[in-house]
Design a protein around this motif. Structure first.
Motif, short mmCIF file in Angstrom:
data_model
loop_
_atom_site.label_atom_id
_atom_site.label_comp_id
_atom_site.label_asym_id
_atom_site.label_seq_id
_atom_site.Cartn_x
_atom_site.Cartn_y
_atom_site.Cartn_z
N GLU A 8 32.66 36.23 47.44
CA GLU A 8 33.36 37.16 47.18
C GLU A 8 33.21 39.02 47.70
O GLU A 8 33.75 39.56 48.03
N ASP A 39 35.64 40.63 50.40
CA ASP A 39 35.72 42.28 50.08
C ASP A 39 35.95 43.23 51.19
O ASP A 39 36.67 43.72 51.49
N GLY A 61 41.88 45.83 44.85
CA GLY A 61 41.15 45.21 44.79
C GLY A 61 40.80 45.57 43.61
O GLY A 61 40.05 44.10 42.91
N ALA A 93 40.66 42.13 40.98
CA ALA A 93 39.57 41.59 39.82
C ALA A 93 39.58 41.38 38.58
O ALA A 93 39.59 40.97 37.98
N ARG A 133 31.81 42.94 38.31
CA ARG A 133 32.73 42.82 39.70
C ARG A 133 34.50 43.52 39.87
O ARG A 133 34.30 43.58 41.37
N SER A 139 34.99 45.54 43.39
CA SER A 139 35.41 44.94 44.03
C SER A 139 35.87 46.35 44.57
O SER A 139 36.83 45.85 46.30
N THR A 178 34.06 48.42 47.20
CA THR A 178 33.44 47.60 48.33
C THR A 178 35.17 47.98 49.59
O THR A 178 34.89 48.32 50.62
#
Length: 241
Positions: A25, A29, A75, A79, A154, A158, A161
């Motif tokens: 994952e 990203d 993102g 998520a 997450r 995400s 990132t």
């Protein structure tokens, strides 16, 4: 005792160690942010290469900021949507396990049967799950719906990132315009460093994922170059009209 000790050492040294990539994952990203960051700002800067360095840098930095925010937010929302979907499905499974246990037990039998277990073997597992409702729900989430419990952090991780990767990638093709005064030279240098960055990133990605690194580097560079070229051509066409 000595022989027993040697055997234990032999068993330990001969133990099979499984190595799996668990950063899929995060790598996804990084790939999303970095590749877009390398290609979009490059195309923008190249399209403005007939103007002045200050305009290219200003427009490029503005695009990097806007792109990083937009992609990071995208993102995060994606998520978060996955997490919300998991929670909704888990509540539904909890309700069905509680109110429709026989139907759920039949579904477990069918799932186990798909793995080749006989009815007696499956029945023993079903009876064990009946005594543990929480495990029963987790079993249905994973093997009926194919859903893994998402990491609570997450969504934020995400978004950050992707945004960070986009910013780093975007600065690569823009740096030559900050350091070189001649616009044609800056464009050539930007093209070279962008292709090199795509090549290096693709190679590292292949190493981390355990795939053929050289092939990964070639794929990443080819796709990035095609995307950059298409965006550059569109920008030039619009600028010419």
């Amino acid at each position: 005792m000595e022989r027993s000790s040697h055997r234990a050492e032999g068993e330990t040294s001969g133990r099979h160690e499984e190595r799996h990539v668990r950063s899929g994952e995060v790598m996804r990203d990084v790939v999303m942010g970095l590749t877009d960051g390398l290609t979009v700002p490059f195309a923008l800067a190249a399209g403005l290469s007939s103007t002045s360095p200050s305009l290219v840098v200003t427009a490029g930095l503005a695009e990097i900021a806007a792109g990083a925010i937009a992609m990071g937010l995208g993102g995060y929302l994606a998520a978060k949507s996955d997490s919300d979907h998991y929670d909704r499905e888990k509540k539904r499974e909890e309700f069905e396990v509680k109110t429709l246990p026989e139907d759920e037990a039949d579904e477990v039998m069918q799932i186990l049967g798909s793995f080749g277990l006989q009815e007696l073997e499956s029945r023993a597992l079903v009876n064990a799950l009946r005594k543990r409702p929480n495990d029963w729900v987790d079993f249905m989430m994973r093997f009926e719906l194919g859903l893994e419990k998402p990491d609570p952090g997450r969504a934020m991780r995400s978004g950050l990132t992707i945004a960070t990767s986009y910013t780093i990638g975007g600065l690569v093709p823009l740096l030559p315009y900050m350091l070189v005064k001649d616009m044609h030279t800056a464009l050539m240098v930007s093209m070279v460093v962008t292709l090199f960055a795509l090549l290096l990133f693709g190679y590292i990605k292949g190493v981390i994922n355990g795939t053929r690194a050289i092939l990964s580097a070639f794929h990443t560079t080819t796709i990035g170059a095609l995307a950059s070229g298409a965006a550059f051509a569109i920008a030039k066409y619009i600028q010419g009209n």
